[in-house]
Design an enzyme around this catalytic site. Sequence first.
Site, PDB file in Angstrom:
ATOM      1  CG  ASN A 110       1.722   3.375   7.373  1.00  0.00           C
ATOM      2  OD1 ASN A 110       1.693   2.602   6.416  1.00  0.00           O
ATOM      3  ND2 ASN A 110       0.836   4.360   7.510  1.00  0.00           N
TER       4      ASN A 110
ATOM      5  CG  ASN B 280       2.001   0.281   3.622  1.00  0.00           C
ATOM      6  OD1 ASN B 280       2.215  -0.285   2.559  1.00  0.00           O
ATOM      7  ND2 ASN B 280       2.111   1.596   3.759  1.00  0.00           N
TER       8      ASN B 280
ATOM      9  N   GLY C 174       0.789  -1.228   0.000  1.00  0.00           N
ATOM     10  CA  GLY C 174       0.000   0.000   0.000  1.00  0.00           C
ATOM     11  C   GLY C 174       0.815   1.268   0.000  1.00  0.00           C
TER      12      GLY C 174
ATOM     13  CG  ASP D 218       5.755   5.184   1.516  1.00  0.00           C
ATOM     14  OD1 ASP D 218       5.893   5.522   2.713  1.00  0.00           O
ATOM     15  OD2 ASP D 218       4.641   4.988   0.988  1.00  0.00           O
TER      16      ASP D 218
ATOM     17  CE1 TYR E 298      -2.988   7.718   7.254  1.00  0.00           C
ATOM     18  CE2 TYR E 298      -4.466   8.644   5.611  1.00  0.00           C
ATOM     19  CZ  TYR E 298      -3.196   8.462   6.103  1.00  0.00           C
ATOM     20  OH  TYR E 298      -2.130   9.033   5.460  1.00  0.00           O
TER      21      TYR E 298
ATOM     22  CG  ASP F  50      -4.864   6.354   1.541  1.00  0.00           C
ATOM     23  OD1 ASP F  50      -5.543   6.194   0.504  1.00  0.00           O
ATOM     24  OD2 ASP F  50      -3.744   5.854   1.683  1.00  0.00           O
ATOM     25  CG  ASP F  51      -2.172   9.801   1.888  1.00  0.00           C
ATOM     26  OD1 ASP F  51      -2.496   9.927   3.080  1.00  0.00           O
ATOM     27  OD2 ASP F  51      -1.235   9.082   1.525  1.00  0.00           O
TER      28      ASP F  51
HETATM   29  C1  GDL Z   1       0.295   7.061   4.086  1.00  0.00           C
HETATM   30  C2  GDL Z   1      -0.391   6.246   3.057  1.00  0.00           C
HETATM   31  C3  GDL Z   1       0.431   5.047   2.620  1.00  0.00           C
HETATM   32  C4  GDL Z   1       1.916   5.276   2.826  1.00  0.00           C
HETATM   33  C5  GDL Z   1       2.134   5.540   4.285  1.00  0.00           C
HETATM   34  C6  GDL Z   1       3.578   5.687   4.740  1.00  0.00           C
HETATM   35  C7  GDL Z   1      -1.948   5.244   4.692  1.00  0.00           C
HETATM   36  C8  GDL Z   1      -3.358   4.871   5.015  1.00  0.00           C
HETATM   37  N1  GDL Z   1      -1.719   5.842   3.503  1.00  0.00           N
HETATM   38  O1  GDL Z   1      -0.158   8.102   4.415  1.00  0.00           O
HETATM   39  O2  GDL Z   1       0.141   4.778   1.277  1.00  0.00           O
HETATM   40  O3  GDL Z   1       2.662   4.172   2.399  1.00  0.00           O
HETATM   41  O4  GDL Z   1       1.455   6.702   4.649  1.00  0.00           O
HETATM   42  O5  GDL Z   1       4.209   6.758   4.103  1.00  0.00           O
HETATM   43  O6  GDL Z   1      -1.079   5.006   5.492  1.00  0.00           O
END
Ligand code: GDL
Length: 449
Positions: A223, A256, A8, A228, A162, A115-116
């Site tokens: 996370n 994730n 994700g 990322d 979220y 999200d985002d």
């Molecule tokens: C986020 C993004 C996700 C990303 C993560 C870490 C969620 C729900 N969405 O905001 O795609 O990989 O942060 O940078 O976490």
Amino acid sequence: MLTGVIEGFYGRDWTRDERVTVMDWVRAAGMGTYIYGPKDDVHVRARWRVPYDAAAMARLADLKEAAEARGLGFWVSLAPCLDITYSDAGDRAALDARLDQLAGAGFRDLVLLFDDIPSVLPEADRARFDSFAAAQADLANHALARLSEGGAARVIFCPTEYCGRMAGGDPRGSAYLRVLGEKLDPAIEVFWTGPEIVSETITAEHLAAVGEVLRRRPVIWDNFHANDYDIRRVHAGPLGGRGRDLLPLVAGWITNPNNEAEANFPAIHTTGAYLADEGYDPEVAIARAVEDWEPRFRLAYGNGTVPVELVALLCDLFWQPFATGPRVTAMIAGLRGVLAVERPDPASAEWKAAFAELVAMKTAVNRLFVAMTEIENRALFHAFHQYLWEAQEELNHLVTYCAWLDSGPAEGERFPAEARIHNFYRRGLGVALQDIMRRTEDGGFAHAT
Ligand code: GDL
């Protein structure tokens, strides 16, 4: 309980081989789910209105088959949130076409991602809906009903707020979450990342509040091992900052992880251990993960693997988002202690211990670096190469500096330019921008001073 991995993150999505490897790890860790939701698949997000072509559908079907062959559930994702008009009949028809395409091919487990994006009801929807949450709940309830027409379907909803920070601190105070809780079909699960996007810790109290406002236990989207958001970090340490008392308060736990698929063995192994072991202890869990991970570090020439203590060192170097591993942490603390004065006493026991540990660490990292260049699994090598390069360079430089101090330079003498690495200190846009803002002594953010 839903447990497993969501692909994700932002950035290059995984290959078929990487996905199947991750599925094997999810299975071996005792978890049950693989969620396909790469931000890099334009048909998930930016071009959500455009159906997959036959080749893309065949690739998804192949992944589903691979997951199911391993006893895992396979979920797909759709994120129409960037530009949908919730009340527009054309957009609803485009959504239905996507849902029908997925359901028709047997994909009835869907993650709907919101999200985002800004948490604002689009202007064009204000006549039909009185809140953003009401518009999204309407869409999600519709999606579940539509997918359910031909067979059992499930939906997990990722809200726009979220995490606690996005909900204004206390989730119970968020009107958005309250309306979602009221209006979302009770069968729909909701993702939650904790108090922050990347949560250092998650408490039972926090999750109880989330459960109360959402009227259902959240599915954790963790996370903790994602990277990322920072090109300089990778996380190969154990899951931490989460007690087992959280588990009765959640409906699932999905991680994730790092963009580099090969780097995620410890993330998945220790997340599985956290979910399964009553006495979960991060340091015990990482030691077990390292033992099971070591065979992947087979050397290309001759027999054997990278020694297990060097694999453990790799985890220690690139531990968790908020901490280095125990060995690196102790080494840094020792050095900081003796380097608090300009001329540490090279004869003191503290200096000798701190310097010796630095040299031992540098030597071990040098060995690890060389051994990694020789492993058969090139993807695993590349997953860590740049991070290890940086670790090695910084340690080498620090050793040179400390060796100079150890030689007892005269008062007023300066660390010679020849001993410094030319063009060494971090440069570039990110550093220039961060340098504008003052920092506190512990490396935090000191906006006001
Ligand atoms: C986020 C993004 C996700 C990303 C993560 C870490 C969620 C729900 N969405 O905001 O795609 O990989 O942060 O940078 O976490």
